[in-house]
Enzyme design. Structure first.
Site, short mmCIF file in Angstrom:
data_model
loop_
_atom_site.label_atom_id
_atom_site.label_comp_id
_atom_site.label_asym_id
_atom_site.label_seq_id
_atom_site.Cartn_x
_atom_site.Cartn_y
_atom_site.Cartn_z
N ARG A 81 0.87 -1.19 0.00
CA ARG A 81 0.00 0.00 0.00
C ARG A 81 0.91 1.24 0.00
O ARG A 81 1.77 1.38 0.87
CB ARG A 81 -0.94 0.00 1.22
CG ARG A 81 -1.93 -1.17 1.18
CD ARG A 81 -3.12 -0.95 2.10
NE ARG A 81 -4.00 0.09 1.61
CZ ARG A 81 -5.03 0.57 2.32
NH1 ARG A 81 -5.28 0.12 3.52
NH2 ARG A 81 -5.81 1.52 1.82
N ASN A 88 -5.47 11.72 4.15
CA ASN A 88 -6.33 10.73 4.84
C ASN A 88 -7.34 10.19 3.83
O ASN A 88 -7.37 10.59 2.66
CB ASN A 88 -7.02 11.40 6.03
CG ASN A 88 -7.70 10.39 6.95
OD1 ASN A 88 -7.08 9.40 7.34
ND2 ASN A 88 -8.95 10.62 7.28
N ASP A 108 -3.03 9.28 7.22
CA ASP A 108 -2.12 8.23 6.73
C ASP A 108 -0.72 8.74 6.49
O ASP A 108 0.24 7.98 6.43
CB ASP A 108 -2.66 7.60 5.45
CG ASP A 108 -3.83 6.71 5.75
OD1 ASP A 108 -4.95 7.23 5.93
OD2 ASP A 108 -3.63 5.49 5.87
O1 MRU Z 1 -7.79 2.50 3.55
P1 MRU Z 1 -7.71 2.44 5.04
O2 MRU Z 1 -8.92 1.85 5.68
O3 MRU Z 1 -6.44 1.79 5.50
O4 MRU Z 1 -7.65 3.97 5.47
C1 MRU Z 1 -7.59 4.28 6.84
C2 MRU Z 1 -7.59 5.76 7.09
O5 MRU Z 1 -7.68 6.56 6.18
C3 MRU Z 1 -7.40 6.20 8.51
O6 MRU Z 1 -8.09 7.39 8.75
C4 MRU Z 1 -5.90 6.42 8.76
O7 MRU Z 1 -5.17 5.29 8.39
C5 MRU Z 1 -5.62 6.73 10.16
S1 MRU Z 1 -5.78 5.30 11.19
C6 MRU Z 1 -5.47 5.72 12.77
#
Ligand code: MRU
Length: 365
Positions: free
Chosen positions: A90, A253, A243
């Protein structure tokens, strides 16, 4: 966090059976299932296909993936191949690279015979640190909620809005954006949370599941409802996760976060981002230009998972056959739209100065 009377983290090592285990989030909120991860391919699939997700949990899972591989084959070649495979899973959450780089800094200078056990200890340390960081974010964020609560009369709840799931399922425990909510609730402050659905993966359903298990009042809303609720003064505060955050405080995010920040600014509503320090990318200054945005597969848009009338968890198609789709998974909210960053060391302005003041030891510029 407690699920049906048992305390869980989102990932753990079970020594009795010598196994790394996760809560398999593909099945939530409908079924609570635990999965074993062993080979590096299994760890990579679990991250890429979102059996685990959320920036801090992605990092912790990568650390355990590396550790299991180091027990099998601690050679330099094996380290590099594992690093590359996990890193490619990712692209947006920087915690993945952060965790793998930490593995490299600690393991590579060691004798190969020591690497396996050291890597397992390091993965456990990364998990424990994440829990401590998020607990601290909770205490600092609580102060913001408490201040708003003091301005309310007659026990009216503080109404928060959150996007995606930056809850304990996205971390090892507590969550980032949810940690202040858990603190406030546990301290007896009345709160109510508007939970964005967060298409296409509906991570809001995970947030609802978490908040429900903790007894926190909440409502699940469509992604498009937030602006309307803000215009009608039904939201006091927005808290989201991140993120990847740039050295200047731009926040990347889940897709749709930017639109919530715009609506919050237009309505004079504070927009905070909960930020554990491993999520800061000190090498990036301009979030929009420099942060890679993950483009996920079409099927996440054309299909949705849910519980059918026969009670089975199933997938249904929502678009006409052959519809052309686009699926950018994250967006960047510029620092100017962020009221403040809630970190484990306190709350700071979303700016180069704000972050440098709190993290002089990490800021390399
Ligand atoms: O695609 P995801 O579900 O991994 O995305 C998660 C998010 O965007 C969260 O807001 C981010 O990772 C922060 S987690 C504490």
């Amino acid at each position: 966090m407690i699920v049906n009377g048992t305390a869980y983290r989102s990932i753990w090592y079970k020594a009795e059976i010598d196994q790394v285990q996760i809560i398999d989030q593909r099945w939530l909120p409908h079924e609570f299932r635990i999965a074993d991860l062993e080979t590096v391919e299994e760890f990579a699939t679990a991250i890429a296909d979102m059996w685990v997700r959320g920036a801090p949990l992605i990092g912790a899972t990568a650390a355990y993936g590396m550790a299991r591989q180091m027990l099998r084959d601690p050679s330099d070649t094996s380290f590099q191949e594992t690093y590359d495979l996990l890193h490619a899973t990712r692209p947006t959450a920087i915690n993945l690279k952060w965790a793998l780089d930490r593995c490299a800094a600690i393991l590579l200078p060691m004798a190969q015979t020591d690497r396996g056990q050291a890597a397992m200890a390091l993965a456990a340390e990364i998990c424990d640190e994440d829990v401590a960081i998020n607990a601290s974010i909770g205490r600092h964020g609580y102060e913001i909620i408490n201040k708003i609560a003091k301005g309310k009369s007659g026990g009216e709840p503080v109404r928060l809005l959150t996007h995606c799931n930056a809850g304990w399922l996205a971390t090892v425990d507590h969550g980032t954006a949810t940690s202040p909510m858990y603190c406030a609730h546990d301290a007896g402050l009345p709160i109510h949370v508007w939970v964005d659905e967060t298409r296409p993966r509906n991570q809001g359903a995970l947030t609802s599941w978490e908040l429900g298990h903790h007894g926190i009042s909440h409502q699940y809303i469509t992604d498009n409802a937030g602006g309307h609720l803000m215009q009608h003064r039904l939201v006091d505060l927005v808290i989201t996760g991140t993120d990847r955050t740039t050295r200047k405080g731009d926040v990347c995010n889940k897709i749709g976060t930017y639109l919530k920040a715009l609506a919050a600014r237009d309505n004079g509503i504070p927009f905070y981002v909960a930020l554990p320090s491993p999520t800061i990318d000190w090498t990036v200054t301009d979030g929009i230009a420099e942060i890679p945005i993950e483009d996920r597969n079409d099927r996440e848009i054309t299909h949705v998972w849910g519980r059918g009338q026969d009670k089975k968890v199933t997938e249904v198609q929502v678009t006409p056959e052959g519809t052309s789709v686009g699926n950018p998974a994250f967006d960047v909210t510029p620092a100017r739209l962020v009221t403040g960053l809630i970190t484990e060391r306190g709350v700071c302005e979303a700016s180069a100065d704000g972050l440098a003041r709190l993290f002089p030891d990490l800021n390399s510029a």
